[in-house]
Design a protein around this motif. Structure first.
Motif, mmCIF file in Angstrom:
data_model
loop_
_atom_site.group_PDB
_atom_site.id
_atom_site.type_symbol
_atom_site.label_atom_id
_atom_site.label_comp_id
_atom_site.label_asym_id
_atom_site.label_seq_id
_atom_site.Cartn_x
_atom_site.Cartn_y
_atom_site.Cartn_z
ATOM 1 N N ASN A 139 -46.172 -36.601 -51.870
ATOM 2 C CA ASN A 139 -45.343 -35.363 -51.827
ATOM 3 C C ASN A 139 -45.355 -35.097 -50.381
ATOM 4 O O ASN A 139 -44.178 -34.578 -49.761
ATOM 5 N N GLY A 140 -46.261 -35.752 -49.499
ATOM 6 C CA GLY A 140 -46.175 -35.374 -47.981
ATOM 7 C C GLY A 140 -45.478 -36.062 -46.938
ATOM 8 O O GLY A 140 -44.968 -35.650 -45.968
ATOM 9 N N PRO A 141 -45.486 -37.561 -47.109
ATOM 10 C CA PRO A 141 -44.896 -38.393 -46.124
ATOM 11 C C PRO A 141 -43.526 -38.176 -45.931
ATOM 12 O O PRO A 141 -42.603 -38.032 -46.778
ATOM 13 N N ARG A 142 -42.985 -38.414 -44.579
ATOM 14 C CA ARG A 142 -41.605 -38.380 -44.114
ATOM 15 C C ARG A 142 -40.979 -39.612 -44.941
ATOM 16 O O ARG A 142 -41.507 -40.566 -45.264
ATOM 17 N N LYS A 143 -39.667 -39.226 -45.232
ATOM 18 C CA LYS A 143 -38.930 -40.408 -46.264
ATOM 19 C C LYS A 143 -38.843 -41.529 -45.123
ATOM 20 O O LYS A 143 -38.531 -41.576 -43.965
ATOM 21 N N GLY A 144 -38.902 -42.675 -45.704
ATOM 22 C CA GLY A 144 -38.890 -44.036 -44.946
ATOM 23 C C GLY A 144 -39.538 -45.271 -45.503
ATOM 24 O O GLY A 144 -39.740 -45.016 -46.806
ATOM 25 N N LYS A 145 -39.785 -46.194 -44.824
ATOM 26 C CA LYS A 145 -40.241 -47.342 -45.246
ATOM 27 C C LYS A 145 -41.667 -47.189 -45.989
ATOM 28 O O LYS A 145 -41.817 -48.047 -47.083
ATOM 29 N N PHE A 146 -42.669 -46.375 -45.423
ATOM 30 C CA PHE A 146 -43.786 -46.331 -45.958
ATOM 31 C C PHE A 146 -43.773 -45.502 -47.381
ATOM 32 O O PHE A 146 -44.336 -46.065 -48.484
ATOM 33 N N LEU A 147 -42.873 -44.462 -47.376
ATOM 34 C CA LEU A 147 -42.896 -43.925 -48.745
ATOM 35 C C LEU A 147 -42.366 -44.535 -49.825
ATOM 36 O O LEU A 147 -42.707 -44.869 -51.028
ATOM 37 N N PHE A 148 -41.321 -45.364 -49.232
ATOM 38 C CA PHE A 148 -40.607 -46.414 -50.375
ATOM 39 C C PHE A 148 -41.503 -47.431 -50.959
ATOM 40 O O PHE A 148 -41.860 -47.663 -51.972
ATOM 41 N N SER A 149 -42.408 -47.782 -49.785
ATOM 42 C CA SER A 149 -43.547 -48.902 -50.364
ATOM 43 C C SER A 149 -44.653 -48.215 -51.142
ATOM 44 O O SER A 149 -45.058 -49.016 -52.144
ATOM 45 N N LEU A 150 -44.786 -47.087 -51.001
ATOM 46 C CA LEU A 150 -45.950 -46.265 -51.778
ATOM 47 C C LEU A 150 -45.405 -46.116 -53.348
ATOM 48 O O LEU A 150 -46.270 -46.553 -54.259
ATOM 49 N N TYR A 151 -44.116 -45.772 -53.367
ATOM 50 C CA TYR A 151 -43.574 -45.558 -54.588
ATOM 51 C C TYR A 151 -43.583 -46.970 -55.544
ATOM 52 O O TYR A 151 -43.794 -47.083 -56.499
ATOM 53 N N LYS A 152 -43.130 -48.138 -54.726
ATOM 54 C CA LYS A 152 -42.860 -49.388 -55.350
ATOM 55 C C LYS A 152 -44.440 -50.123 -55.666
ATOM 56 O O LYS A 152 -44.426 -50.608 -56.644
ATOM 57 N N ASN A 153 -45.556 -49.668 -54.819
ATOM 58 C CA ASN A 153 -46.707 -50.281 -55.065
ATOM 59 C C ASN A 153 -47.249 -49.551 -56.559
ATOM 60 O O ASN A 153 -47.994 -50.127 -57.193
ATOM 61 N N ASP A 154 -46.986 -48.107 -56.652
ATOM 62 C CA ASP A 154 -47.475 -47.689 -57.856
ATOM 63 C C ASP A 154 -48.985 -47.746 -58.031
ATOM 64 O O ASP A 154 -49.488 -48.040 -59.156
ATOM 65 N N SER A 155 -49.568 -47.134 -57.115
ATOM 66 C CA SER A 155 -51.241 -47.240 -57.298
ATOM 67 C C SER A 155 -51.714 -46.230 -58.104
ATOM 68 O O SER A 155 -51.183 -45.143 -58.188
ATOM 69 N N LYS A 156 -52.717 -46.524 -58.808
ATOM 70 C CA LYS A 156 -53.435 -45.724 -59.961
ATOM 71 C C LYS A 156 -54.510 -45.146 -59.355
ATOM 72 O O LYS A 156 -54.991 -44.135 -59.913
ATOM 73 N N THR A 157 -55.254 -45.353 -58.264
ATOM 74 C CA THR A 157 -56.289 -44.292 -57.615
ATOM 75 C C THR A 157 -56.063 -44.035 -56.294
ATOM 76 O O THR A 157 -55.221 -44.498 -55.571
ATOM 77 N N MET A 158 -56.705 -43.046 -55.753
ATOM 78 C CA MET A 158 -56.445 -42.489 -54.443
ATOM 79 C C MET A 158 -56.930 -43.708 -53.483
ATOM 80 O O MET A 158 -56.394 -43.883 -52.263
ATOM 81 N N ASP A 204 -56.830 -47.004 -53.742
ATOM 82 C CA ASP A 204 -55.787 -47.868 -53.625
ATOM 83 C C ASP A 204 -54.902 -47.505 -52.666
ATOM 84 O O ASP A 204 -54.058 -48.023 -52.122
ATOM 85 N N VAL A 205 -54.350 -45.983 -52.947
ATOM 86 C CA VAL A 205 -53.380 -45.475 -52.224
ATOM 87 C C VAL A 205 -53.619 -45.431 -50.448
ATOM 88 O O VAL A 205 -52.852 -45.996 -49.679
ATOM 89 N N LEU A 206 -54.929 -45.143 -50.349
ATOM 90 C CA LEU A 206 -55.605 -45.400 -48.796
ATOM 91 C C LEU A 206 -55.493 -46.709 -48.379
ATOM 92 O O LEU A 206 -55.273 -47.043 -47.186
ATOM 93 N N TYR A 207 -55.965 -47.562 -49.196
ATOM 94 C CA TYR A 207 -56.059 -49.043 -48.999
ATOM 95 C C TYR A 207 -54.383 -49.589 -48.351
ATOM 96 O O TYR A 207 -54.399 -50.089 -47.523
ATOM 97 N N TRP A 208 -53.738 -49.251 -49.298
ATOM 98 C CA TRP A 208 -52.522 -49.526 -49.251
ATOM 99 C C TRP A 208 -51.776 -48.931 -47.958
ATOM 100 O O TRP A 208 -50.980 -49.584 -46.958
ATOM 101 N N ALA A 209 -51.929 -47.540 -47.570
ATOM 102 C CA ALA A 209 -51.759 -47.054 -46.270
ATOM 103 C C ALA A 209 -52.367 -47.766 -45.172
ATOM 104 O O ALA A 209 -51.595 -47.982 -44.085
ATOM 105 N N THR A 210 -53.388 -48.085 -45.242
ATOM 106 C CA THR A 210 -54.270 -48.675 -44.056
ATOM 107 C C THR A 210 -53.700 -50.061 -43.711
ATOM 108 O O THR A 210 -53.401 -50.332 -42.682
ATOM 109 N N LYS A 211 -53.257 -50.895 -44.929
ATOM 110 C CA LYS A 211 -52.514 -52.002 -44.574
ATOM 111 C C LYS A 211 -51.015 -51.837 -43.974
ATOM 112 O O LYS A 211 -50.843 -52.461 -43.199
ATOM 113 N N TYR A 212 -50.459 -50.871 -44.779
ATOM 114 C CA TYR A 212 -49.095 -50.588 -43.673
ATOM 115 C C TYR A 212 -49.315 -50.171 -42.396
ATOM 116 O O TYR A 212 -48.621 -50.815 -41.613
ATOM 117 N N MET A 213 -50.311 -49.330 -42.143
ATOM 118 C CA MET A 213 -50.592 -48.704 -40.744
ATOM 119 C C MET A 213 -50.847 -49.807 -39.704
ATOM 120 O O MET A 213 -50.609 -50.063 -38.614
#
Length: 177
Positions: free
Chosen positions: A124-143, A145-154
C-alpha cells in the motif's frame, strides 16, 4: 557472561524484568537470590524506589516483579495495531531503501502481525512505478519473499545507476582536457 543494563525508571520495566529473569534463569539462580540480586540492576529513581520498600514486605520474586512493574508502568512501551502500518507511504523524494527501513522499523513495534497483513500494508505504501508493478506481478506469499524481491530490485537499481554515472564522469573528464 552477559549483563543486564541498569534500570533508571525511564524505559520499559517489563523489558528490564524479562532481561533480568532470562539472565538469572540461564545461570540457574533461585528466586530468593533473584530478590537480592535485582536491586543491583537499579539506579537513580529506581534504586530510590527499591530502598523505600518496607523491609520483609516482599516474600517472592513474583511479588517484587509485580510491584516493580506497577510502579514503573508509565515507561512501558505498548504494541501498536497493524492499522498504523497502512499509513506508511513512500515520500516523493524518498528512496525505496529508506521506505523499507522505515516500514520495517514500524512493523517491529506491531504485536503479532501476520504476513498477509504485513504484505498488504507494505504494498500500500510504495509510489507508483516499476517496483510496485513488479511487486504485484511477483505475488509474494510471505513478507520475507517481499523483502527479498525488494532487495533484488534495489540492488539492480543501484547497479544501473552506477553504470549511468560512469559515462557521465568520463564525459566531464574529457571536457576538462
Amino acid at each position: 557472561m552477559p549483563q543486564v543494563e541498569s534500570y533508571d525508571g525511564s524505559k520499559d520495566p517489563l523489558d528490564h524484568l524479562e532481561s533480568f529473569k532470562t539472565l538469572m534463569h540461564l545461570q540457574g539462580v533461585p528466586n530468593a537470590i533473584m530478590c537480592r540480586a535485582f536491586p543491583t540492576t537499579l539506579k537513580g529513581p529506581a534504586r530510590i524506589w527499591f530502598s523505600r520498600l518496607t523491609s520483609n514486605s516482599i516474600g517472592t520474586f513474583k511479588e517484587l516483579s509485580a510491584q516493580f512493574a506497577s510502579h514503573f508502568i508509565g515507561g512501558h512501551k505498548y504494541k501498536k495495531s497493524t492499522a498504523c502500518l497502512m499509513n506508511i507511504k513512500q515520500q516523493e523524494d524518498e528512496t525505496l531503501r529508506s521506505y523499507i527501513a522505515r516500514f520495517n522499523k514500524k512493523a517491529l513495534s506491531i504485536d503479532e502481525a501476520d504476513d498477509k497483513i504485513l504484505i498488504a500494508a507494505f504494498t500500500n505504501g510504495p509510489r507508483k512505478g516499476k517496483f510496485l508493478f513488479s511487486l504485484y506481478k511477483n505475488d509474494s506469499k510471505t513478507m520475507s519473499d517481499v523483502l527479498y524481491w525488494a532487495t533484488k530490485y534495489m540492488n539492480t537499481e543501484d547497479a544501473l545507476l552506477a553504470r549511468e554515472e560512469k559515462p557521465k564522469k568520463r564525459e566531464r573528464q574529457e571536457d576538462t582536457r
